[in-house]
Design a protein around this motif. Structure first.
Motif, short mmCIF file in Angstrom:
data_model
loop_
_atom_site.label_atom_id
_atom_site.label_comp_id
_atom_site.label_asym_id
_atom_site.label_seq_id
_atom_site.Cartn_x
_atom_site.Cartn_y
_atom_site.Cartn_z
N ARG A 1 8.21 -65.27 16.26
CA ARG A 1 8.64 -66.00 15.07
C ARG A 1 7.77 -65.57 13.90
NH1 ARG A 1 5.47 -69.49 17.93
NH2 ARG A 1 4.05 -70.82 16.75
N GLN A 2 8.38 -65.58 12.71
CA GLN A 2 7.62 -65.22 11.52
C GLN A 2 6.88 -66.45 11.05
OE1 GLN A 2 9.76 -63.15 8.41
NE2 GLN A 2 8.11 -63.51 6.94
N VAL A 3 5.56 -66.31 10.86
CA VAL A 3 4.72 -67.44 10.47
C VAL A 3 4.10 -67.26 9.08
CG1 VAL A 3 4.24 -68.14 12.85
CG2 VAL A 3 2.71 -66.50 11.71
N GLY A 4 4.43 -66.19 8.42
CA GLY A 4 3.90 -65.97 7.08
C GLY A 4 4.05 -64.53 6.67
N LEU A 5 3.29 -64.16 5.64
CA LEU A 5 3.25 -62.79 5.14
C LEU A 5 1.80 -62.34 5.10
CD1 LEU A 5 5.74 -63.08 2.13
CD2 LEU A 5 6.17 -61.97 4.32
N ALA A 6 1.60 -61.06 5.37
CA ALA A 6 0.25 -60.49 5.35
C ALA A 6 0.26 -59.28 4.42
CB ALA A 6 -0.15 -60.07 6.77
N PRO A 7 -0.84 -59.06 3.71
CA PRO A 7 -0.89 -57.90 2.82
C PRO A 7 -0.72 -56.60 3.59
CG PRO A 7 -2.85 -59.28 2.57
CD PRO A 7 -2.07 -59.82 3.71
N GLY A 8 0.07 -55.69 3.04
CA GLY A 8 0.21 -54.35 3.60
C GLY A 8 -0.79 -53.42 2.95
N LYS B 1 -1.14 -60.48 28.46
CA LYS B 1 -1.38 -61.55 29.44
C LYS B 1 -2.45 -61.15 30.44
CE LYS B 1 3.14 -63.82 29.26
NZ LYS B 1 4.36 -64.13 30.05
N GLU B 2 -2.42 -59.89 30.89
CA GLU B 2 -3.42 -59.42 31.85
C GLU B 2 -4.83 -59.46 31.26
OE1 GLU B 2 -2.29 -55.59 33.42
OE2 GLU B 2 -0.68 -56.46 34.64
N GLN B 3 -4.94 -59.33 29.95
CA GLN B 3 -6.24 -59.39 29.28
C GLN B 3 -6.63 -60.83 28.92
OE1 GLN B 3 -8.31 -56.70 28.73
NE2 GLN B 3 -6.83 -55.56 29.95
N GLY B 4 -5.79 -61.80 29.29
CA GLY B 4 -6.10 -63.20 29.05
C GLY B 4 -5.69 -63.75 27.70
N ALA B 5 -4.87 -63.01 26.95
CA ALA B 5 -4.44 -63.47 25.63
C ALA B 5 -3.45 -64.63 25.77
CB ALA B 5 -3.80 -62.33 24.85
N LEU B 6 -3.56 -65.57 24.85
CA LEU B 6 -2.63 -66.70 24.79
C LEU B 6 -1.59 -66.51 23.69
CD1 LEU B 6 -5.22 -69.60 25.17
CD2 LEU B 6 -3.83 -68.51 26.96
N GLU B 7 -1.88 -65.60 22.76
CA GLU B 7 -0.98 -65.35 21.63
C GLU B 7 -0.92 -63.85 21.36
OE1 GLU B 7 -1.94 -69.32 18.96
OE2 GLU B 7 -3.02 -67.45 18.52
N LEU B 8 0.24 -63.43 20.88
CA LEU B 8 0.44 -62.05 20.44
C LEU B 8 0.80 -62.10 18.95
CD1 LEU B 8 0.83 -58.99 20.96
CD2 LEU B 8 3.19 -59.52 21.61
N TRP B 9 0.02 -61.40 18.14
CA TRP B 9 0.19 -61.36 16.68
C TRP B 9 0.50 -59.94 16.25
CZ3 TRP B 9 -0.46 -65.48 13.23
CH2 TRP B 9 -0.96 -66.67 13.80
N LEU B 10 1.28 -59.80 15.17
CA LEU B 10 1.48 -58.50 14.56
C LEU B 10 1.97 -58.64 13.13
CD1 LEU B 10 4.71 -57.38 14.38
CD2 LEU B 10 4.43 -57.60 16.82
N ARG B 11 1.69 -57.61 12.36
CA ARG B 11 2.26 -57.46 11.02
C ARG B 11 3.41 -56.47 11.19
NH1 ARG B 11 -1.64 -55.15 7.16
NH2 ARG B 11 -2.08 -53.83 8.93
N ALA B 12 4.63 -56.95 10.98
CA ALA B 12 5.81 -56.14 11.25
C ALA B 12 6.22 -55.31 10.05
CB ALA B 12 6.97 -57.04 11.68
N ASP B 13 6.66 -54.11 10.32
CA ASP B 13 7.36 -53.36 9.28
C ASP B 13 8.62 -54.17 8.97
OD1 ASP B 13 9.56 -51.41 8.40
OD2 ASP B 13 7.77 -50.17 8.28
N TYR C 1 3.87 -56.78 1.07
CA TYR C 1 3.54 -57.78 2.07
C TYR C 1 4.43 -57.57 3.29
CZ TYR C 1 0.68 -59.94 -1.43
OH TYR C 1 -0.31 -60.15 -2.36
N LEU C 2 3.84 -57.80 4.45
CA LEU C 2 4.53 -57.59 5.72
C LEU C 2 4.72 -58.93 6.43
CD1 LEU C 2 2.46 -54.52 6.94
CD2 LEU C 2 4.66 -54.51 5.76
N PRO C 3 5.85 -59.10 7.12
CA PRO C 3 6.05 -60.30 7.91
C PRO C 3 4.96 -60.43 8.98
CG PRO C 3 8.11 -59.11 7.66
CD PRO C 3 7.02 -58.21 7.15
N LEU C 4 4.33 -61.59 9.04
CA LEU C 4 3.33 -61.89 10.06
C LEU C 4 4.05 -62.59 11.20
CD1 LEU C 4 0.33 -61.87 10.87
CD2 LEU C 4 0.12 -64.08 9.72
N MET C 5 4.00 -61.99 12.37
CA MET C 5 4.77 -62.46 13.53
C MET C 5 3.82 -62.99 14.60
SD MET C 5 7.71 -61.47 12.28
CE MET C 5 8.88 -61.68 13.60
N LEU C 6 4.31 -63.99 15.35
CA LEU C 6 3.52 -64.63 16.40
C LEU C 6 4.42 -64.91 17.61
CD1 LEU C 6 1.05 -66.23 17.58
CD2 LEU C 6 1.93 -68.20 16.29
#
Length: 157
Positions: free
Chosen positions: A135-142, A110-122, A148-153
């Motif tokens: 929330r999980q929004v898809g799968l991303a290649p590992g 938030k301090e850097q001005g981001a509106l979204e946080l994304w990650l590929r979760a183990d 494939y890893l859960p894509l989180m938002l």
């Protein structure tokens, strides 16, 4: 804050001097989940942190009683924050450090001005991130073929 978590948790910028300790923590954390030794060997390079990492990412570490207990790395692009990693020392799991680190990562994003946080979760961490409000929004290649890893938002506004 968890009752087992020491009050003296400090969030500090990571430095070149703690790259070996962060590498060791990251490898121990990954091994904690029971991955096969050959898979851990395959990941050895990506489970190694060098000084170039600090030039690419905003990296924060958590210290408790002068011991490294966790760290995360964030990258930013177009009002989005990408969490490259969040690792907790397996001997310190269950004490609230992961939650504290995630909350600190959100503050930094938030301090850097981001509106979204994304990650590929183990896959072993997916429930943790869901519990933290992502929330999980898809799968991303590992990095391993066919993995494939859960894509989180998480929306930050």
């Amino acid at each position: 804050m968890q009752p087992n978590m020491p009050i003296q948790l400090q969030f500090l910028p990571a430095s070149d001097t703690d790259c070996p300790a962060r590498t060791k923590l990251m490898r121990a954390s990954k091994a904690h989940w029971g991955y096969a030794p050959e898979l851990l060997r395959q990941w050895e390079q990506e489970l190694t942190i060098g000084s170039a990492h600090l030039a690419q990412y905003l990296v924060r570490k958590a210290m408790a009683e002068e011991q490294l207990v966790a760290f995360f790395s964030l990258a930013f692009a177009e009002r989005r924050c990408y969490m490259e990693n969040l690792f907790v020392n397996p001997l310190q799991m269950g004490k609230g450090y992961g939650k504290a680190m995630y909350r600190e990562a959100v503050i930094q994003a938030k301090e850097q001005g981001a509106l979204e946080l994304w990650l590929r979760a183990d896959p072993h961490a997916t429930d943790f991130y869901l519990h933290m409000g992502m929330r999980q929004v898809g799968l991303a290649p590992g990095s391993a073929p066919g993995r494939y890893l859960p894509l989180m938002l998480c929306t930050l506004v």
